[in-house]
Design an enzyme around this catalytic site. Structure first.
Site, short mmCIF file in Angstrom:
data_model
loop_
_atom_site.label_atom_id
_atom_site.label_comp_id
_atom_site.label_asym_id
_atom_site.label_seq_id
_atom_site.Cartn_x
_atom_site.Cartn_y
_atom_site.Cartn_z
N ASP A 142 0.88 -1.16 0.00
CA ASP A 142 0.00 0.00 0.00
C ASP A 142 0.92 1.22 0.00
O ASP A 142 2.08 1.12 0.42
CB ASP A 142 -0.89 -0.02 1.24
CG ASP A 142 -1.81 1.17 1.32
OD1 ASP A 142 -2.40 1.54 0.28
OD2 ASP A 142 -1.94 1.74 2.41
N ASP A 182 0.10 5.00 0.95
CA ASP A 182 -0.05 5.92 2.08
C ASP A 182 -0.14 5.15 3.39
O ASP A 182 -0.97 4.26 3.54
CB ASP A 182 -1.29 6.79 1.90
CG ASP A 182 -1.28 7.59 0.60
OD1 ASP A 182 -0.29 7.50 -0.15
OD2 ASP A 182 -2.26 8.29 0.33
N GLN A 198 -6.95 5.52 -4.64
CA GLN A 198 -6.83 6.97 -4.74
C GLN A 198 -8.19 7.57 -5.11
O GLN A 198 -8.41 8.04 -6.22
CB GLN A 198 -5.74 7.36 -5.74
CG GLN A 198 -4.34 7.00 -5.31
CD GLN A 198 -3.93 7.72 -4.03
OE1 GLN A 198 -4.13 8.92 -3.88
NE2 GLN A 198 -3.35 6.97 -3.09
N CYS A 258 -11.46 -3.07 -8.40
CA CYS A 258 -10.06 -2.79 -8.12
C CYS A 258 -9.85 -2.16 -6.74
O CYS A 258 -8.78 -2.28 -6.16
CB CYS A 258 -9.45 -1.89 -9.20
SG CYS A 258 -10.15 -0.23 -9.33
N ARG A 259 -10.85 -1.47 -6.20
CA ARG A 259 -10.68 -0.77 -4.94
C ARG A 259 -10.56 -1.77 -3.79
O ARG A 259 -11.43 -2.59 -3.56
CB ARG A 259 -11.84 0.19 -4.70
CG ARG A 259 -11.66 0.99 -3.43
CD ARG A 259 -12.72 2.08 -3.27
NE ARG A 259 -12.52 2.74 -2.00
CZ ARG A 259 -11.57 3.63 -1.75
NH1 ARG A 259 -10.78 4.01 -2.73
NH2 ARG A 259 -11.43 4.16 -0.57
#
Length: 192
Positions: free
Chosen positions: A15, A17, A62, A109-110
């Protein structure tokens, strides 16, 4: 995909952030706001030298793109900057996968959906069963499990509070470590 790569190799999915750079509540919107987590890029460099068979793939939600807060071009510029940091410390990030969908949109995809990991596995000939997903959130853990990779939760970023959530989701066997350096050390030792 590089045709000289082995037909099937492991990957470390990261990941972004909270693992490589600091989380921001209102999104990392510029290169200047991309603040590296202490020791993360150095750990990546050590790992790359000790475990060269592993691909390093960043998979990042994002939603700011979908909300119109940040553009694809800005995210790509941030990622180019992160790649340069990795190379400057002696490491390398092989690829970035971005899901631009908002939190309220259906998405394959999230994260926690495994779409980015599955796409990367196809494009980079990755053996998901030998791969690891390192993140700071329950959704990272869930995406890793859904893709067939072993999840590791770091306590940086949101990880400290997210570690407590693992129990309520019955994920008591998930490895929890202080930071990326500790996660990569475990991966390297297991591959050893």
């Amino acid at each position: 995909m590089d045709p000289t790569m082995p037909a099937s190799h492991p990957a470390v999915f990261l990941d972004r952030d909270g693992v490589l750079i600091e989380n921001k509540n209102d999104y990392v919107r510029s290169i200047g706001e991309a603040v590296p987590i202490l020791g993360a890029f150095e750990a990546l460099a050590r790992f790359r030298h000790q475990s060269p068979a592993y691909r390093v793939i960043v998979v990042t939600n994002q939603a700011g793109i979908g909300k119109g807060i940040i553009t694809h071009a800005t995210v790509a510029a941030i990622h180019a900057h992160l790649s340069a940091w990795a190379r400057a410390t002696g490491g390398e990030i092989d690829a970035f996968y971005v899901c631009a969908h908002r939190n309220d949109e259906p998405s394959l995809c999230r994260k926690p959906a495994p779409g980015m990991l599955l796409q990367a596995a196809r494009e980079w000939s990755i053996d998901l069963a030998r791969s690891v997903m390192v993140g700071d959130a329950l959704t990272d853990v869930q995406a890793g499990l859904a893709a067939g990779a072993r999840p590791i939760l770091v306590r940086t970023g949101r990880g400290e509070s997210e570690a407590a959530r693992l129990i309520s989701f019955g994920l008591t066997e998930v490895t929890v470590v202080p930071d990326l350096a500790a996660a990569l050390k475990r991966v390297g030792a297991a591959a050893g």
